[in-house]
Scaffold this active site. Structure first.
Site, PDB file in Angstrom:
ATOM      1  N   PRO A  25     -71.733 -15.508 -26.427  1.00  0.00           N
ATOM      2  CA  PRO A  25     -72.216 -16.858 -26.718  1.00  0.00           C
ATOM      3  C   PRO A  25     -72.086 -17.745 -25.486  1.00  0.00           C
ATOM      4  O   PRO A  25     -71.042 -17.763 -24.835  1.00  0.00           O
ATOM      5  CB  PRO A  25     -71.282 -17.333 -27.840  1.00  0.00           C
ATOM      6  CG  PRO A  25     -70.074 -16.463 -27.745  1.00  0.00           C
ATOM      7  CD  PRO A  25     -70.512 -15.171 -27.162  1.00  0.00           C
ATOM      8  N   ALA A  58     -72.861 -21.541 -29.044  1.00  0.00           N
ATOM      9  CA  ALA A  58     -72.138 -22.173 -30.140  1.00  0.00           C
ATOM     10  C   ALA A  58     -73.010 -23.262 -30.756  1.00  0.00           C
ATOM     11  O   ALA A  58     -73.643 -24.045 -30.054  1.00  0.00           O
ATOM     12  CB  ALA A  58     -70.826 -22.743 -29.629  1.00  0.00           C
ATOM     13  N   GLN A 100     -73.407 -18.318 -33.643  1.00  0.00           N
ATOM     14  CA  GLN A 100     -71.988 -18.680 -33.509  1.00  0.00           C
ATOM     15  C   GLN A 100     -71.765 -20.063 -34.119  1.00  0.00           C
ATOM     16  O   GLN A 100     -72.361 -21.051 -33.673  1.00  0.00           O
ATOM     17  CB  GLN A 100     -71.524 -18.660 -32.051  1.00  0.00           C
ATOM     18  CG  GLN A 100     -69.985 -18.713 -32.003  1.00  0.00           C
ATOM     19  CD  GLN A 100     -69.397 -18.897 -30.624  1.00  0.00           C
ATOM     20  OE1 GLN A 100     -69.874 -19.738 -29.860  1.00  0.00           O
ATOM     21  NE2 GLN A 100     -68.354 -18.154 -30.296  1.00  0.00           N
ATOM     22  N   HIS A 177     -66.679 -19.336 -34.677  1.00  0.00           N
ATOM     23  CA  HIS A 177     -66.014 -19.630 -33.398  1.00  0.00           C
ATOM     24  C   HIS A 177     -64.584 -20.104 -33.676  1.00  0.00           C
ATOM     25  O   HIS A 177     -64.332 -21.272 -33.944  1.00  0.00           O
ATOM     26  CB  HIS A 177     -66.802 -20.708 -32.655  1.00  0.00           C
ATOM     27  CG  HIS A 177     -66.451 -20.846 -31.205  1.00  0.00           C
ATOM     28  ND1 HIS A 177     -65.305 -20.308 -30.657  1.00  0.00           N
ATOM     29  CD2 HIS A 177     -67.111 -21.461 -30.178  1.00  0.00           C
ATOM     30  CE1 HIS A 177     -65.281 -20.600 -29.353  1.00  0.00           C
ATOM     31  NE2 HIS A 177     -66.360 -21.287 -29.037  1.00  0.00           N
ATOM     32  N   TYR A 182     -61.067 -24.832 -29.881  1.00  0.00           N
ATOM     33  CA  TYR A 182     -61.827 -25.681 -30.796  1.00  0.00           C
ATOM     34  C   TYR A 182     -61.157 -25.699 -32.185  1.00  0.00           C
ATOM     35  O   TYR A 182     -60.051 -25.188 -32.347  1.00  0.00           O
ATOM     36  CB  TYR A 182     -63.295 -25.232 -30.822  1.00  0.00           C
ATOM     37  CG  TYR A 182     -63.936 -25.391 -29.452  1.00  0.00           C
ATOM     38  CD1 TYR A 182     -64.004 -26.652 -28.860  1.00  0.00           C
ATOM     39  CD2 TYR A 182     -64.383 -24.295 -28.722  1.00  0.00           C
ATOM     40  CE1 TYR A 182     -64.553 -26.814 -27.586  1.00  0.00           C
ATOM     41  CE2 TYR A 182     -64.927 -24.452 -27.446  1.00  0.00           C
ATOM     42  CZ  TYR A 182     -65.005 -25.707 -26.888  1.00  0.00           C
ATOM     43  OH  TYR A 182     -65.536 -25.873 -25.628  1.00  0.00           O
ATOM     44  N   GLY A 298     -65.249 -11.248 -17.363  1.00  0.00           N
ATOM     45  CA  GLY A 298     -65.209 -10.785 -15.981  1.00  0.00           C
ATOM     46  C   GLY A 298     -65.582  -9.324 -15.815  1.00  0.00           C
ATOM     47  O   GLY A 298     -65.290  -8.736 -14.767  1.00  0.00           O
ATOM     48  N   GLY A 319     -71.333 -12.361 -20.413  1.00  0.00           N
ATOM     49  CA  GLY A 319     -71.718 -13.765 -20.404  1.00  0.00           C
ATOM     50  C   GLY A 319     -72.506 -14.149 -19.167  1.00  0.00           C
ATOM     51  O   GLY A 319     -73.744 -14.044 -19.136  1.00  0.00           O
ATOM     52  N   ARG A 320     -71.778 -14.577 -18.124  1.00  0.00           N
ATOM     53  CA  ARG A 320     -72.458 -15.108 -16.930  1.00  0.00           C
ATOM     54  C   ARG A 320     -73.485 -14.158 -16.322  1.00  0.00           C
ATOM     55  O   ARG A 320     -74.587 -14.605 -15.937  1.00  0.00           O
ATOM     56  CB  ARG A 320     -71.403 -15.564 -15.909  1.00  0.00           C
ATOM     57  CG  ARG A 320     -70.689 -16.825 -16.367  1.00  0.00           C
ATOM     58  CD  ARG A 320     -69.380 -17.057 -15.650  1.00  0.00           C
ATOM     59  NE  ARG A 320     -68.358 -16.101 -16.093  1.00  0.00           N
ATOM     60  CZ  ARG A 320     -67.079 -16.166 -15.779  1.00  0.00           C
ATOM     61  NH1 ARG A 320     -66.646 -17.152 -15.007  1.00  0.00           N
ATOM     62  NH2 ARG A 320     -66.217 -15.274 -16.220  1.00  0.00           N
TER      63      ARG A 320
HETATM   64  C1  FNR Z   1     -69.227 -19.820 -22.187  1.00  0.00           C
HETATM   65  N1  FNR Z   1     -68.423 -19.227 -23.163  1.00  0.00           N
HETATM   66  C2  FNR Z   1     -68.602 -19.561 -24.501  1.00  0.00           C
HETATM   67  N2  FNR Z   1     -67.822 -18.983 -25.459  1.00  0.00           N
HETATM   68  C3  FNR Z   1     -68.054 -19.222 -26.778  1.00  0.00           C
HETATM   69  O1  FNR Z   1     -67.358 -18.666 -27.624  1.00  0.00           O
HETATM   70  N3  FNR Z   1     -69.068 -20.067 -27.144  1.00  0.00           N
HETATM   71  C4  FNR Z   1     -69.858 -20.703 -26.251  1.00  0.00           C
HETATM   72  O2  FNR Z   1     -70.784 -21.447 -26.630  1.00  0.00           O
HETATM   73  C5  FNR Z   1     -69.600 -20.485 -24.868  1.00  0.00           C
HETATM   74  N4  FNR Z   1     -70.321 -21.117 -23.899  1.00  0.00           N
HETATM   75  C6  FNR Z   1     -70.186 -20.783 -22.572  1.00  0.00           C
HETATM   76  C7  FNR Z   1     -71.035 -21.363 -21.602  1.00  0.00           C
HETATM   77  C8  FNR Z   1     -70.943 -20.977 -20.280  1.00  0.00           C
HETATM   78  C9  FNR Z   1     -71.876 -21.582 -19.280  1.00  0.00           C
HETATM   79  C10 FNR Z   1     -69.984 -19.998 -19.902  1.00  0.00           C
HETATM   80  C11 FNR Z   1     -69.893 -19.531 -18.468  1.00  0.00           C
HETATM   81  C12 FNR Z   1     -69.138 -19.453 -20.841  1.00  0.00           C
HETATM   82  C13 FNR Z   1     -67.529 -18.098 -22.816  1.00  0.00           C
HETATM   83  C14 FNR Z   1     -68.327 -16.791 -22.758  1.00  0.00           C
HETATM   84  O3  FNR Z   1     -68.734 -16.396 -24.069  1.00  0.00           O
HETATM   85  C15 FNR Z   1     -67.504 -15.624 -22.139  1.00  0.00           C
HETATM   86  O4  FNR Z   1     -66.328 -15.438 -22.887  1.00  0.00           O
HETATM   87  C16 FNR Z   1     -67.139 -15.891 -20.681  1.00  0.00           C
HETATM   88  O5  FNR Z   1     -68.256 -16.351 -19.944  1.00  0.00           O
HETATM   89  C17 FNR Z   1     -66.557 -14.650 -20.016  1.00  0.00           C
HETATM   90  O6  FNR Z   1     -67.493 -13.608 -19.940  1.00  0.00           O
HETATM   91  P1  FNR Z   1     -68.273 -13.269 -18.538  1.00  0.00           P
HETATM   92  O7  FNR Z   1     -69.110 -14.464 -18.214  1.00  0.00           O
HETATM   93  O8  FNR Z   1     -67.216 -13.053 -17.490  1.00  0.00           O
HETATM   94  O9  FNR Z   1     -69.058 -12.034 -18.832  1.00  0.00           O
END
Ligand code: FNR
Length: 350
Positions: A25, A58, A100, A177, A182, A298, A319-320
């Protein structure tokens, strides 16, 4: 390459995934003024439909859950119609998508919702989170109102209603979530839960609201379509407390007896360790919960594939790298180079 990422995975008898790569998400703050998903969001999710499962950004269950600009909702007819366009597009491309469900609790700000009626910020206790809304620094977080039993009943009902709306909008299920500091997470940590009634002080009490939400959602749409994200390791909008450990020991034992679609770790970097958990949040949950677990934080294709091979978790959320590479799954499948994520990429929904 990375063959174990591409083996199908059955969440249960209802839902089977084509592969083990989930889109995590990711809040993008690009819904319209009425918090309705836009055409750009339809295209963005459709481009990523080859993930085993997309978890939507979310999505707030009601106006007072909003803590950031332009985050989508799932409580008006227009929002349901907007999400239906997203889910139809994902399904047309052969994908699956969960919504989510989000309430930010004490991280909400009345700037976003005062016009809808109440301007109370709701949380377990009247303990403010220190800081201000990202990129809107003039909006400092307020001291929340400790929720009454009436507020709690209405929040539980609104989670269930949002879950029903998600199914009406065509989602395959929902991820509650319960992570990242939160509302639900605020009940599970001593930093934010100072209550002395049956929602505070002991593990059983502190897990009461989170479990009530899980049960209400599962009753509404089925436990096979209900998932939960949790952050036993406090790392965002929250300070850890060694007493939190017993709360999560209790919560995980309770979740073990519920047949959720999956449990998902909420963390940015899975290399983080927590003294009170005896290591990473993922390793802690894996040793206290035997059912389907989603790891995140990560990971590269190499490290994610190795973690699944080592049985650290069953499914990998990305994610990223999924922001940087709409075609992440195809690139990994063919061993092609991935673009590196940078925060500048958040400006456009590609
Ligand atoms: C997030 N993450 C996140 N988590 C979640 O539960 N709901 C959300 O809406 C968001 N939004 C969100 C926006 C942005 C821009 C980032 C970078 C991260 C956390 C995300 O789901 C994830 O746990 C992390 O980004 C780590 O995973 P990666 O990016 O290392 O693969």
């Amino acid at each position: 390459m990375f063959a174990n990422l591409f083996t199908p995975f059955a969440l249960n008898n209802t839902l089977s995934l084509h592969n083990r790569i989930l889109m995590a998400p990711l809040t993008r703050c690009m819904a319209d003024h009425d918090l309705v998903p836009t055409q750009a969001m339809v295209d963005y999710y459709a481009r990523r439909a080859d993930a085993g499962l997309i978890i939507s950004e979310a999505t707030i269950i009601r106006p007072d859950g909003q803590g950031y600009p332009n985050t989508p909702g799932l409580y008006t007819a227009a929002q349901i119609v907007g999400w239906r366009r997203v889910t139809d597009a994902v399904h047309q491309h052969g994908g699956k998508i969960f919504a989510q469900l989000w309430h930010t609790g004490r991280v909400a700000h009345p700037h976003f919702f005062a016009a809808s009626g109440s301007s109370d910020v709701l949380a377990p206790s009247a303990v403010a989170v220190i800081g201000s809304v990202p990129r809107m620094r003039e909006l400092t977080y307020q001291v929340p109102k400790a929720v009454t039993h009436e507020d709690i009943a209405s929040l539980i009902a609104d989670y269930a209603k949002a879950a029903a709306n998600a199914i009406e909008a065509g989602f395959d299920g929902v991820e509650i979530h319960g992570a990242n500091g939160y509302l639900i997470d605020q009940f599970l940590h001593f930093d934010s839960n100072h209550r002395v009634d049956e929602y505070g002080q002991t593990p059983e009490h502190m897990a009461r609201f989170p479990l009530a939400v899980v049960d209400a959602v599962a009753l509404q749409i089925g436990s096979d379509r209900t998932a939960l994200r949790v952050s036993p390791g406090a790392y965002f909008n929250m300070v850890g407390d060694s007493r939190d450990r017993a709360v999560f020991d209790y919560l995980l034992a309770q979740l073990e007896s519920r047949s959720l679609a999956y449990l998902h770790i909420g963390i940015f970097d899975d290399a983080m360790t927590f003294d009170y958990l005896g290591g990473s949040a993922t390793a802690y949950v894996r040793s206290h919960y035997s059912k389907t677990l989603v790891g995140v934080g990560g990971y590269s294709p190499e490290s994610g594939s190795a973690a699944i091979a080592a049985n650290k978790f069953d499914l990998l959320a990305i994610g990223r790298p999924f922001i940087a590479n709409p075609d992440y799954v195809e690139k990994v499948r063919h061993g092609q180079a991935l673009l590196t994520y940078s925060d500048d990429m958040l400006a456009n929904l590609v």
